[in-house]
Design a protein around this motif. Structure first.
Motif, mmCIF file in Angstrom:
data_model
loop_
_atom_site.group_PDB
_atom_site.id
_atom_site.type_symbol
_atom_site.label_atom_id
_atom_site.label_comp_id
_atom_site.label_asym_id
_atom_site.label_seq_id
_atom_site.Cartn_x
_atom_site.Cartn_y
_atom_site.Cartn_z
ATOM 1 N N ALA A 94 -1.917 45.619 -14.971
ATOM 2 C CA ALA A 94 -2.534 44.514 -15.070
ATOM 3 C C ALA A 94 -3.123 44.520 -17.054
ATOM 4 O O ALA A 94 -2.393 45.436 -17.801
ATOM 5 N N SER A 95 -3.928 44.434 -16.763
ATOM 6 C CA SER A 95 -4.635 44.245 -18.277
ATOM 7 C C SER A 95 -6.496 43.981 -18.484
ATOM 8 O O SER A 95 -6.480 42.964 -18.051
ATOM 9 N N VAL B 81 14.250 37.073 -24.974
ATOM 10 C CA VAL B 81 13.695 38.054 -25.135
ATOM 11 C C VAL B 81 14.085 39.164 -25.599
ATOM 12 O O VAL B 81 14.260 40.368 -26.557
ATOM 13 N N THR C 130 1.027 52.291 -27.843
ATOM 14 C CA THR C 130 2.330 52.765 -27.520
ATOM 15 C C THR C 130 2.746 51.830 -28.392
ATOM 16 O O THR C 130 2.623 50.918 -29.303
ATOM 17 N N LYS D 172 -1.836 38.295 -16.515
ATOM 18 C CA LYS D 172 -2.735 39.595 -15.299
ATOM 19 C C LYS D 172 -3.525 39.038 -15.091
ATOM 20 O O LYS D 172 -3.878 40.691 -13.953
ATOM 21 N N THR E 290 13.216 39.008 -13.567
ATOM 22 C CA THR E 290 13.137 37.402 -13.404
ATOM 23 C C THR E 290 14.866 37.043 -12.321
ATOM 24 O O THR E 290 14.850 36.238 -12.098
ATOM 25 N N GLY F 48 -6.672 49.351 -21.215
ATOM 26 C CA GLY F 48 -7.546 49.056 -22.175
ATOM 27 C C GLY F 48 -5.606 48.534 -23.305
ATOM 28 O O GLY F 48 -4.844 48.025 -23.289
ATOM 29 N N MET G 141 18.213 46.298 -14.650
ATOM 30 C CA MET G 141 17.465 45.573 -13.926
ATOM 31 C C MET G 141 16.620 44.243 -14.656
ATOM 32 O O MET G 141 15.100 44.691 -14.931
ATOM 33 N N GLY H 16 10.842 48.129 -16.465
ATOM 34 C CA GLY H 16 10.288 47.787 -17.608
ATOM 35 C C GLY H 16 10.765 49.649 -18.137
ATOM 36 O O GLY H 16 9.297 50.311 -18.599
ATOM 37 N N SER I 192 11.309 51.455 -19.594
ATOM 38 C CA SER I 192 12.754 52.338 -20.529
ATOM 39 C C SER I 192 12.118 53.716 -21.936
ATOM 40 O O SER I 192 11.391 54.303 -22.698
ATOM 41 N N ARG I 193 10.819 52.484 -22.018
ATOM 42 C CA ARG I 193 9.690 53.015 -23.380
ATOM 43 C C ARG I 193 8.294 53.126 -22.960
ATOM 44 O O ARG I 193 7.644 52.199 -22.068
ATOM 45 N N GLY I 194 7.258 53.417 -23.493
ATOM 46 C CA GLY I 194 6.140 52.682 -23.949
ATOM 47 C C GLY I 194 4.963 53.575 -22.243
ATOM 48 O O GLY I 194 4.987 54.734 -21.775
ATOM 49 N N MET J 297 6.075 41.416 -21.219
ATOM 50 C CA MET J 297 5.823 40.543 -23.082
ATOM 51 C C MET J 297 5.083 40.133 -23.391
ATOM 52 O O MET J 297 4.659 40.137 -22.223
ATOM 53 N N LEU K 208 12.800 42.484 -28.307
ATOM 54 C CA LEU K 208 13.218 43.856 -28.091
ATOM 55 C C LEU K 208 13.547 44.420 -28.930
ATOM 56 O O LEU K 208 13.433 45.969 -29.648
HETATM 57 N N1 LIG Z 1 0.566 48.862 -24.209
HETATM 58 C C1 LIG Z 1 -1.219 49.202 -24.185
HETATM 59 O O1 LIG Z 1 -2.241 48.820 -25.157
HETATM 60 C C2 LIG Z 1 -1.213 47.536 -23.370
HETATM 61 C C3 LIG Z 1 -2.245 47.571 -23.034
HETATM 62 C C4 LIG Z 1 -2.481 46.784 -21.079
HETATM 63 C C5 LIG Z 1 -2.492 46.226 -20.455
HETATM 64 N N2 LIG Z 1 -0.458 46.432 -21.076
HETATM 65 C C6 LIG Z 1 0.818 46.922 -20.034
HETATM 66 O O2 LIG Z 1 1.519 47.712 -19.129
HETATM 67 C C7 LIG Z 1 3.145 47.162 -19.923
HETATM 68 C C8 LIG Z 1 3.775 48.443 -20.545
HETATM 69 O O3 LIG Z 1 3.331 47.902 -21.872
HETATM 70 P P1 LIG Z 1 3.813 48.815 -23.016
HETATM 71 O O4 LIG Z 1 2.986 49.070 -24.141
HETATM 72 O O5 LIG Z 1 4.736 49.317 -22.209
HETATM 73 O O6 LIG Z 1 5.059 47.493 -23.018
HETATM 74 P P2 LIG Z 1 6.400 47.779 -23.970
HETATM 75 O O7 LIG Z 1 6.950 46.291 -24.845
HETATM 76 O O8 LIG Z 1 6.744 49.349 -24.373
HETATM 77 O O9 LIG Z 1 6.993 47.496 -22.520
HETATM 78 C C9 LIG Z 1 7.487 46.547 -21.309
HETATM 79 C C10 LIG Z 1 9.013 47.009 -20.493
HETATM 80 O O10 LIG Z 1 9.791 45.446 -20.169
HETATM 81 C C11 LIG Z 1 10.848 45.769 -20.629
HETATM 82 N N3 LIG Z 1 11.320 44.419 -20.471
HETATM 83 C C12 LIG Z 1 10.730 43.206 -21.336
HETATM 84 N N4 LIG Z 1 11.031 41.985 -20.210
HETATM 85 C C13 LIG Z 1 11.626 42.985 -18.928
HETATM 86 C C14 LIG Z 1 12.810 41.998 -17.703
HETATM 87 N N5 LIG Z 1 12.464 40.304 -17.605
HETATM 88 N N6 LIG Z 1 12.954 42.672 -16.867
HETATM 89 C C15 LIG Z 1 13.036 44.708 -16.904
HETATM 90 N N7 LIG Z 1 11.916 45.013 -17.863
HETATM 91 C C16 LIG Z 1 11.103 43.941 -18.869
HETATM 92 C C17 LIG Z 1 10.764 45.933 -22.368
HETATM 93 O O11 LIG Z 1 12.412 46.187 -22.444
HETATM 94 C C18 LIG Z 1 10.058 47.603 -21.893
HETATM 95 O O12 LIG Z 1 10.783 48.430 -21.860
HETATM 96 C C19 LIG Z 1 3.253 45.714 -19.676
HETATM 97 O O13 LIG Z 1 2.787 45.451 -18.364
HETATM 98 C C20 LIG Z 1 2.075 45.553 -20.488
HETATM 99 O O14 LIG Z 1 1.756 43.866 -20.134
HETATM 100 C C21 LIG Z 1 0.044 47.557 -22.232
#
Ligand SMILES: NC(=O)c1ccc[n+]([C@@H]2O[C@H](COP(=O)([O-])OP(=O)(O)OC[C@H]3O[C@@H](n4cnc5c(N)ncnc54)[C@H](O)[C@@H]3O)[C@@H](O)[C@H]2O)c1
Length: 274
Positions: A165-166, A54, A214, A183, A88, A210, A85, A13, A15-17, A116, A58
């Motif tokens: 986790a989270s 999904v 993103t 989580k 799942t 926390g 990739m 995952g 690609s972003r965030g 997600m 997205l």
């Molecule tokens: N942003 C927050 O505040 C926060 C807080 C706690 C935990 N998290 C955790 O951090 C991680 C990233 O969060 P984010 O905010 O960058 O979210 P995000 O949605 O930007 O990133 C998630 C990425 O997972 C990819 N993805 C989704 N389903 C997929 C699949 N089946 N196979 C492969 N890739 C898949 C998405 O395309 C995306 O690029 C996650 O695990 C999220 O639970 C985020």
């Protein structure tokens, strides 16, 4: 300190965030990077997107930049690739891992980041299909990926698994039954892998973010987001780089005696804030 020169990191995952920030930070520390995600920019099939839950989510949140990030990393002088990739899909994972071993020689660091975050509903409105989806992506996906890289890490007697986790997993989350359960499960997986990996110098740790600002988080309900910020000690969201720096530390040689932990990168949201 914290040089990852010569190491190869695979990020799910990515690609972003947070995943993208992790990839860039690991690369700056010297690692070669394999970014994986369910979609690549060059491979967006609008029809397929519309027909999957999904894909629809997205599309709503704004698509991905895995290939762009890999190109940025190459400009830093590292090797980098972006592969499609779906976490799942065990066959896709096996194909990608085989390809990485062939092209990069080894896999040293796995960042289980794919998830997600968008299923928010109180228990009577939780959607069974989305509950199943969240379990499959957020928890089973992390297990599949760890299992796929494990034999290589075991053989080379070195590995770093960092699971995202989270605080929803440690504290629960209102309207987040599926997400928080996955989580919490990730933390259990992290600790079991830590116990089993120690004899092979494989560490397994969880980062507990926390509120991190993103794109995905910003798409959440503004009122709910405001309340979450109000109960964070720093009264502001963290930046993706805050999480990425923790990932670099846990992936480093210097963190070799740290395993099975939950490292909070949370601005103190779990504290008694008032
Ligand atoms: N942003 C927050 O505040 C926060 C807080 C706690 C935990 N998290 C955790 O951090 C991680 C990233 O969060 P984010 O905010 O960058 O979210 P995000 O949605 O930007 O990133 C998630 C990425 O997972 C990819 N993805 C989704 N389903 C997929 C699949 N089946 N196979 C492969 N890739 C898949 C998405 O395309 C995306 O690029 C996650 O695990 C999220 O639970 C985020």
């Amino acid at each position: 300190m914290f040089s990852l020169a010569g190491k190869v990191a695979l990020i799910t995952g990515g690609s972003r965030g947070l995943g993208r920030a992790d990839a860039l930070a690991l690369a700056r520390a010297g690692a070669d990077i394999v970014i994986t995600d369910i979609l690549l920019e060059s491979d967006v099939d609008e029809k397929a997107l519309k027909s999957s839950v999904v894909g629809q989510a997205l599309r709503k949140e704004g698509i991905v930049y895995a290939e762009q990030t890999a190109a940025e990393i190459r400009q830093l002088g590292r090797r980098a690739a972006a592969y499609k990739m779906d976490v799942t899909d065990r066959e896709q994972i096996a194909r990608v891992v085989t390809k990485v071993i062939k092209e990069f020689g080894h896999i040293d660091i796995l960042v289980n980041n794919a998830a997600m975050l968008d299923h928010v509903a109180t228990i009577e409105n939780q959607d069974e299909a989305l509950w199943e989806r969240d379990l499959r992506i957020n928890l089973t996906g992390a297990y599949y990926c760890a299992k796929a890289v494990w034999p290589y890490m075991k053989e080379q007697r070195w590995g770093r698994i960092v699971n995202m986790a989270s605080v929803a997993g440690t504290m629960g989350g209102f309207g987040q039954a599926s997400y928080s359960s996955t989580k919490a499960g990730v933390i259990g997986l992290t600790k079991s892998l830590a116990l089993e990996g120690a004899r092979y110098q494989i560490t397994s740790n969880a980062i507990v973010p926390g509120i991190i600002g993103t794109e995905a988080w910003k798409k959440g309900d503004p009122k709910m987001n405001e309340r979450m910020i109000a109960r964070t000690a720093f009264r502001q969201p963290g930046e993706p780089a805050d999480v990425a720096h923790a990932v670099v530390f846990l992936a480093s040689e210097e963190a070799k005696y740290i395993t099975g932990i939950e490292l909070y990168v949370s601005g103190g949201i779990e504290l008694f804030t008032f």
